[in-house]
Enzyme design. Structure first.
Site, PDB file in Angstrom:
ATOM      1  N   ASP A 158      20.405 -30.473   9.963  1.00 54.84           N
ATOM      2  CA  ASP A 158      20.294 -31.363  11.113  1.00 54.84           C
ATOM      3  C   ASP A 158      21.634 -32.058  11.347  1.00 54.84           C
ATOM      4  OD1 ASP A 158      18.417 -33.935   9.285  1.00 54.84           O
ATOM      5  OD2 ASP A 158      20.409 -33.092   9.000  1.00 54.84           O
ATOM      6  N   SER A 167      -5.100  19.053  -5.878  1.00 61.94           N
ATOM      7  CA  SER A 167      -4.355  19.619  -4.756  1.00 61.94           C
ATOM      8  C   SER A 167      -2.856  19.529  -4.995  1.00 61.94           C
ATOM      9  CB  SER A 167      -4.734  18.900  -3.456  1.00 61.94           C
ATOM     10  OG  SER A 167      -6.071  19.143  -3.107  1.00 61.94           O
ATOM     11  N   LYS A 217      -9.660  15.354   4.019  1.00 61.29           N
ATOM     12  CA  LYS A 217      -8.342  15.979   4.039  1.00 61.29           C
ATOM     13  C   LYS A 217      -8.076  16.644   5.386  1.00 61.29           C
ATOM     14  CE  LYS A 217      -8.689  16.822  -0.931  1.00 61.29           C
ATOM     15  NZ  LYS A 217      -8.762  17.829  -2.014  1.00 61.29           N
TER      16      LYS A 217
END
Length: 972
Positions: A26, A633, A674
């Site tokens: 300030d 996978s 998926k």
């Protein structure tokens, strides 16, 4: 704000006080040092197991709170102790002001012989003072405020709460810290003088009516004149004049004792008492006055004062019936002033933290950190370097605007500790102007913060532009897969108050016995979206990943990952930076959460979350919040990558599980999830699943083909046969395959390869359009009611035509639109008064510089049409008082006995006056003028140029200096 690092340091200190203090930017540029003080208390819980902490989060001094305990039957409070900073600031500093503060309150210590911690915490921030709280019980604490950002209820003591000081204003003054002044050697032992905290005191006045005093029941018994609330924690000054008269002449000298008691929350025992005594005699009974004058130092205020009571008593039985009337000689008042009482944060607001049902004799830990701007006392100042504060309107305005949007940004004064820690990354982003706010986007805050940056700090926003995000349409990645996209495009799952915790806690599905399984992996808080576009890899494989949610095991969603050669751990989120190995240490892979059960090819691979594969082969990968990839996978993809894929990335997603013989692909579940993930970027899913009757919602035609077994990956004898099918599917020209299978495959890969069937292409586009506009359910219901599509065919046989281009608006509507547009631009620039109506009255013009300046200075709405030219600095071309300019120029150019200044120097001084609007030069300009004078004096003189003549210096008048003492040979 540090513009080199583009960091809002003041806001960062407010949000994250433990990072250290930062000067308040300030316009108070007083020299100071930055000081961080800690507070640490281990408070013992009483037999009742209940108590309350009174916190003063904005107090600028050392006292930051107090601890009370409930008695055994929980009918009354008992004061325990003050909570203070580790160093008493007034011992070393004269002035100070608070920058930021934070408390952490929780219990983690058990008494001997016990094995479990009990108890819960309630916390609430109250905008008033402590004496204004009606009830301090555990259950009633939540009724102090209706603001959800200011309260937390029923938090386990082992989890804890965090109290954060958010400034209520930014005009913070430096306050005196009640430091002791240096004393002389002859002072009495123990005597001391202090500078009291007298900035913005809170003053109380007790005005008594001009009526008779209430009678006392007996001598020596106090009778109450007034009792009420008052808040005091600092030194207090008491003054008063109680005057009265007696109806009759007293038979004996009567002593009147007027007593002012200061009391706390816990009981009626006074903390401090001020007494004034006076004798009523035959000489003064018509006008008796009792004076009160006393100062109470802070050390005597041993606990927070919340009540005062004024009472009196007499010592003569005969005087009981003698009526005393107040106000005989003027108003009867008693006043007292609490130092710094009206400084923001000293007495209000307060935060109350109540605990209940805790294990008796267990420990409640209070750990706090406070940051100050402090001015050292003279002794300490000799050894410390102080620095000026720097005014930074951008940094201050940015902090103001961020905190003024605390409701939208969910910035709280009290937190559950784990939630505060979750916000740490967001707070770091908000205070870093070079950040593109990826985590803030996850919380739904990025648009707000970006808008504030453009207004509060446009310069830094230009110097450090935000990286253009690749996300854009990528919101589909989580939004679509989790089915939680909002109408505006932002997905609910990551919104504040939405299902962000479910998404943040998601895990890649895999075997529970993996070394990086969900039960063993220690999650890191992360929601950092970053996207990177990579050139086409030499080879790769795409596999699906199914994410499950820890808090809701039945929920799941899918995503894609691409496995490519090379080491790229820097492209993975911190949760995914896991290195696994192939069997027999024949290679490794980053991003897989479990070791690979077969041998590799002595290469290193990286599994990256896949966002998109572009037409030119580039891949877009991203950092996401999920954990490392696990599951069969991923192992299948690695097997294909190691043994079969030699070049390129097949434009399809592979799923399946390798059997123990490593030669067979066996069915795997979750193909529907998926398929959704695979078809989002237009890729087919190649795999096998148990059963063929499952329906997949919102998927492309490839999902139906996979489920019905049209694209089989069946059991096969020998790895060559197994690879034969997959290898042919990967090839650009799948020779050797069944002709019908080849035709179906090419048709379903319309988005991944060149379009070969226009009808299938239209069908895919139609399905995408239906899903995008959320018409799937409506179309399905219509198909059941209209199986032959008779009604639907008539409805859509004539497609909608674009209407003729409408004519432009008339002049009235055009002016209204113009006024609205100008008003929006003006409000964004800070002119909140510029409504469309005001713009219309201002001749459809936005605020002029004078009008805007008038609004900034006065805060009032300017009159439309008035230019307020008085508020605009008018440039002054050249001052008219040239004598003033010449005097200053000669003074700067040289001493009186030197040559006068040249005309060029006069012109330079006149230019400075014109630049400053008629005012003289400042320090920097004066330094520039002196440097110019030195340069002009050093110029070589031409031989033909005559030297200027100057008048001889006048001799000094006779006389002696006023500093010379009388006498002939005296010394100074």
């Amino acid at each position: 704000m540090n513009t080199n690092k583009a960091t809002a340091t003041y806001l960062k200190s407010i949000m994250l006080p433990e990072t250290g203090p930062a000067s308040i930017p300030d316009d108070i540029t007083e020299r100071h040092i930055l000081k961080q003080e800690t507070s640490s208390y281990n408070l013992e819980v009483s037999e009742s197991g209940s108590g309350i902490l009174v916190c003063f989060p904005g107090a600028p001094g050392s006292r930051i709170g107090a601890h009370y305990r409930w008695n055994a039957n929980q009918t009354g409070l008992e004061f325990d102790q003050w909570l203070e900073t580790s160093q008493d600031l007034k011992k070393a500093f004269n002035y100070g002001r608070l920058i930021s503060r934070k408390y952490d309150i929780q219990s983690s210590t058990l008494p001997a012989g016990l094995y479990a911690l009990n108890g819960t915490l309630n916390a609430a921030t109250f905008e008033g003072s402590l004496s204004e709280v009606e009830s301090l019980t555990y259950n009633s604490l939540m009724s102090l405020t209706t603001n959800p950002q200011d309260k937390v209820n029923n938090q386990l003591v082992t989890k804890g709460v965090t109290v954060l000081n958010l400034p209520t204003g930014f005009d913070k003054p430096y306050v005196r810290l009640e430091d002791e002044t240096p004393q002389g050697l002859q002072s009495m032992n123990g005597a001391k003088m202090r500078c009291t905290a007298a900035i913005a005191p809170r003053r109380y006045e007790i005005d008594l009516p001009s009526q008779r005093l209430p009678p006392v029941p007996a001598t020596g018994t106090l009778t109450t004149l007034y009792e009420g609330n008052a808040d005091i924690v600092n030194s207090t000054t008491v003054t008063g004049d109680i005057n009265f008269s007696l109806a009759e002449q007293p038979a004996n000298e009567t002593k009147f004792d007027f007593q002012l008691d200061f009391m706390g929350l816990d009981n009626d025992v006074p903390v401090v008492t001020v007494v004034s005594s006076v004798l009523a005699t035959n000489d003064n009974y018509r006008g008796v006055s009792a004076k009160m004058t006393q100062s109470i130092p802070t050390e005597n205020i041993t606990k927070p004062i919340t009540r005062v009571k004024l009472s009196y008593k007499i010592n003569q039985q005969t005087a009981i019936g003698n009526v005393a009337t107040l106000g005989t000689m003027g108003p009867t008042t008693v006043s007292f002033s609490s130092g710094n009482g009206n400084v923001p944060g000293v007495l209000r607001p307060i935060t109350l933290v109540a605990y209940e049902k805790m294990t008796p004799l267990s420990i409640l830990t209070v750990a706090g950190v406070s940051n100050y701007e402090s001015y050292p006392n003279p002794e300490l100042l000799k050894n410390m370097v102080t620095r000026y504060g720097k005014y930074d309107p951008e940094g201050l305005n940015y902090a103001k605007m961020i905190l003024s949007h605390r409701e939208e940004l969910d910035i709280r004064t009290v937190w559950r500790t784990e939630e505060y820690k979750e916000r740490t990354r967001v707070f770091n982003e908000i205070t870093d102007f070079s950040s593109d706010l990826p985590t803030s986007k996850a919380w739904g805050w990025r648009d707000i913060v970006r808008g504030i940056r453009k207004v509060a700090a446009p310069v830094l926003s230009t110097l450090f532009p935000m990286a253009a995000p690749l996300i854009g349409m990528a919101d589909q990645f989580i939004g679509d897969l989790t089915k939680t996209n909002a109408a505006g495009g932002r997905y609910h799952s990551m919104a504040a108050g939405g299902r962000h915790k479910d998404v943040l806690e998601s895990w890649a599905s895999g075997g529970p016995d993996g070394k990086f399984s969900r039960a063993l992996k220690n999650r890191l808080e992360s929601a950092n979206y970053e996207e990177v576009e990579l050139p086409p890899p030499s080879k790769g494989v795409i596999v699906p990943v199914v994410h499950t949610v820890k808090s809701a095991p039945g929920e799941a969603f899918g995503s894609l990952a691409i496995i490519i050669p090379g080491e790229y751990p820097e492209l993975l989120d911190a949760n995914q930076q896991v290195l696994s190995h192939f069997a027999n240490d024949t290679g490794s892979v980053w991003g897989i959460g479990e070791d690979i059960p077969f041998e590799g090819d002595n290469m290193c691979y990286t599994a990256l979350p896949l966002k998109e594969i572009k037409r030119n082969g580039n891949i877009v990968v991203e950092k996401i919040f999920a954990g490392p990839i696990m599951g069969p996978s991923a192992q299948l993809g690695l097997s294909l990558l190691v043994n079969d894929i030699e070049d390129g990335v097949p434009r399809m997603v592979f799923t399946g599980e390798i059997a123990d013989d490593e030669e067979t692909i066996i069915p795997i579940c979750g193909v529907d999830i998926k398929a959704i993930a695979a078809h989002e970027p237009g890729l087919p899913l190649i795999g096998n699943q148990p059963g063929v009757d499952e329906e997949v919602r919102n998927t492309s035609l490839a999902a139906h083909l996979i489920q019905t077994g049209t694209l089989p990956v069946q059991r096969a004898k020998g790895s060559n046969k197994r690879i034969k099918y997959l290898g042919e599917l990967m090839a650009s020209n799948a020779s050797g395959m069944d002709e019908e299978l080849q035709r179906l495959l090419n048709a379903t890969m319309a988005r991944a390869k060149e379009v070969q069937d226009a009808e299938i292409y239209k069908l895919l586009k139609l399905m995408a359009w239906t899903r995008k506009n959320d018409l799937t359910d409506h179309m399905y219901e219509w198909s059941k009611e209209d199986p032959d599509a008779l009604k639907f065919g008539k409805l859509i046989s004539t497609p909608p035509k674009h209407p003729e281009k409408p004519k432009g608006p008339d002049q009235h509507h055009a002016q209204e639109a113009r006024a609205t547009r100008i008003s929006l631009d003006a409000v964004r620039a800070g002119a909140d008064f510029a409504t469309p109506e005001w713009v219309a009255l201002n001749n459809y013009r936005g605020p002029s510089p004078g009008q805007f300046k008038y609004y900034l200075i006065t805060g009032r709405e300017p009159e439309p049409g008035d230019e307020y030219e008085d508020y605009i600095k008018q440039p002054i071309v050249k001052p008219t008082d040239m004598n003033k300019i010449r005097r200053l120029a000669n003074s700067v150019y040289g001493l009186p006995h030197q040559e006068p200044a040249p005309e060029e120097f006069y012109d330079a001084v006149a230019a400075v006056f014109a630049q400053n609007g008629g005012r003289g030069p400042d320090q920097d300009q004066m330094q520039d003028l002196r440097e110019l004078a030195r340069q002009m004096k050093r110029r070589p003189r031409n031989a033909d140029a005559p030297r200027r003549t100057r008048a001889p210096a006048e001799p000094a008048p006779p006389g002696r200096s006023r500093f010379t003492p009388s006498g002939d040979n005296a010394e100074v």
